[in-house]
Design a protein around this motif. Structure first.
Motif, PDB file in Angstrom:
ATOM      1  N   TYR A  50      10.936  55.400  25.029  1.00  0.00           N
ATOM      2  CA  TYR A  50      10.021  56.223  25.136  1.00  0.00           C
ATOM      3  C   TYR A  50      10.440  57.676  26.043  1.00  0.00           C
ATOM      4  O   TYR A  50       9.791  58.637  25.554  1.00  0.00           O
ATOM      5  CB  TYR A  50       8.591  56.052  25.635  1.00  0.00           C
ATOM      6  N   PRO A  80       1.995  54.036  22.699  1.00  0.00           N
ATOM      7  CA  PRO A  80       2.429  54.833  21.396  1.00  0.00           C
ATOM      8  C   PRO A  80       1.579  55.773  21.280  1.00  0.00           C
ATOM      9  O   PRO A  80       1.632  57.078  20.819  1.00  0.00           O
ATOM     10  CB  PRO A  80       2.275  53.913  20.370  1.00  0.00           C
ATOM     11  N   ASN A 117       2.322  58.626  23.745  1.00  0.00           N
ATOM     12  CA  ASN A 117       3.425  59.555  23.433  1.00  0.00           C
ATOM     13  C   ASN A 117       3.332  60.105  22.028  1.00  0.00           C
ATOM     14  O   ASN A 117       4.089  61.155  21.785  1.00  0.00           O
ATOM     15  CB  ASN A 117       4.516  58.412  23.491  1.00  0.00           C
ATOM     16  N   LYS A 118       2.345  59.911  21.181  1.00  0.00           N
ATOM     17  CA  LYS A 118       2.167  60.763  20.082  1.00  0.00           C
ATOM     18  C   LYS A 118       1.484  62.060  20.465  1.00  0.00           C
ATOM     19  O   LYS A 118       1.740  62.800  20.049  1.00  0.00           O
ATOM     20  CB  LYS A 118       1.523  59.633  19.202  1.00  0.00           C
ATOM     21  N   LYS A 119       0.713  61.968  21.352  1.00  0.00           N
ATOM     22  CA  LYS A 119      -0.128  63.012  21.919  1.00  0.00           C
ATOM     23  C   LYS A 119       0.910  63.941  22.871  1.00  0.00           C
ATOM     24  O   LYS A 119       0.890  65.217  22.401  1.00  0.00           O
ATOM     25  CB  LYS A 119      -1.301  62.615  22.936  1.00  0.00           C
TER      26      LYS A 119
END
Length: 332
Positions: A114, A326, A329-331
């Motif tokens: 990440y 996830p 980290n998507k944001k």
């Protein structure tokens, strides 16, 4: 043919789990019906509202560990996010519940994925952190010894020296010979395959690991200060969790920080021996509390209460971290 990695991990899990189950059997085999009733009474007498402050302290210790690891990583020229570092630590703890020590590799893999940090750099910092924890654990043992020399000597005279006396000289020589042969074989293999592709990769990995270990010495004064503060906070909060645990049961409420320090030292070993310390942790706690005149059934109940609370916290935070990683980290 090499054994598949998944199969190795399964075998490791069952070996460590077997050790935990053996400890459970050893603790239960001599218990009488009255002992079982005393254990039940101890569980029913617990003040389980105190698990809430113990959880808060536990979360603080895990956060301090994440922040301390982040400081080490920053010495390598990377700056991972606080939440990602915390989530990686908790996922690592969760994996350790299955196979001890595999969680350390897992948390490095999670953060490397990440934060796009080379895994060998993270492994080096992780090893440096674990080496420091080992030194801290040795210091805890030393403090335990100095604070209660009389109790330690009584234990050694009753349990350790008699068992060592049963091991004759021939057995000691056999153990020493096996150790020397193992070292000789490792040296031979290292020299024989020094030019192989695997050996070259291993040396590259070791160089990265060495950089991580030496990273402690690269810190400026401010980072070093906070590194030390977080180290003290981690162990102080571990100790505070156990002290709050003592308050849960009427029979252990009079025990002080010295007893908590002893349980902390031996309990840390249990977490290495079996997955999440299952079986071994309550067994060692039970035996440790005998030094403070706590009956076996009470010690057994206390060990399972503390182990259960710690395990529940790790499972909750680990699963939450696994799910939220996830999403977070998507944001981002």
């Amino acid at each position: 043919m090499a054994m598949p990695k998944a199969l190795k991990n399964v075998l490791k899990f069952f070996v460590f789990l077997s050790i935990g189950l053996l400890m459970i059997w050893l603790a239960l085999k001599d218990m009488t019906p009255k002992d079982y009733q005393d254990v039940k009474t101890a569980f029913l007498s617990g003040n389980y509202w105190l698990i809430i402050p113990a959880f808060i302290i536990g979360i603080g210790s895990h956060l301090s560990r994440a922040l301390r690891w982040r400081i080490l990583i920053e010495t390598q020229g990377f700056k991972p996010g606080v939440l990602n570092t915390f989530f990686a630590v908790m996922v690592g703890y969760l994996v350790n519940m299955g196979v001890p020590r595999l969680g350390e590799i897992a948390r490095c893999g999670v953060l490397a994925n990440y934060e796009k940090i080379p895994a060998d750099k993270l492994i080096g910092t992780m090893i440096a952190e674990r080496a420091l924890d080992l030194c801290c654990l040795m210091l805890v043992f030393l403090i335990c010894f100095l604070l209660q020399i009389d109790i330690v000597l009584a234990f050694l005279n009753a349990e350790v020296w008699p068992n060592m006396a049963k091991m004759n000289g021939s057995k000691l020589l056999i153990v020493l010979a096996i150790a020397l042969v193992a070292i000789a074989v490792l040296i031979f293999l290292f020299k024989r395959f020094a030019a192989s592709r695997a050996a070259i990769k291993l040396r590259a990995l070791l160089r990265g690991v060495l950089e991580g270990v030496l990273s402690i010495g690269k810190m400026d004064k401010k980072k070093l200060f906070w590194f030390i503060i977080h180290t003290l906070c981690i162990w102080a909060q571990y100790l505070a969790m156990l002290y709050v645990g003592f308050l849960c049961l009427p029979a252990t409420r009079e025990l002080g920080f010295t007893a908590a320090l002893t349980v902390l030292a031996l309990g840390s070993i249990a977490m290495i021996v079996s997955p999440g310390g299952i079986g071994v942790y309550p067994y060692l706690v039970q035996k440790t509390l005998l030094l403070y005149n706590i009956a076996l059934p009470i010690g057994w109940a206390f060990g399972w209460i503390i182990w259960g609370a710690q395990t529940l916290l790790i499972c909750l935070l680990g699963l939450m971290s696994f799910i939220w990683l996830p999403i977070h980290n998507k944001k981002a």
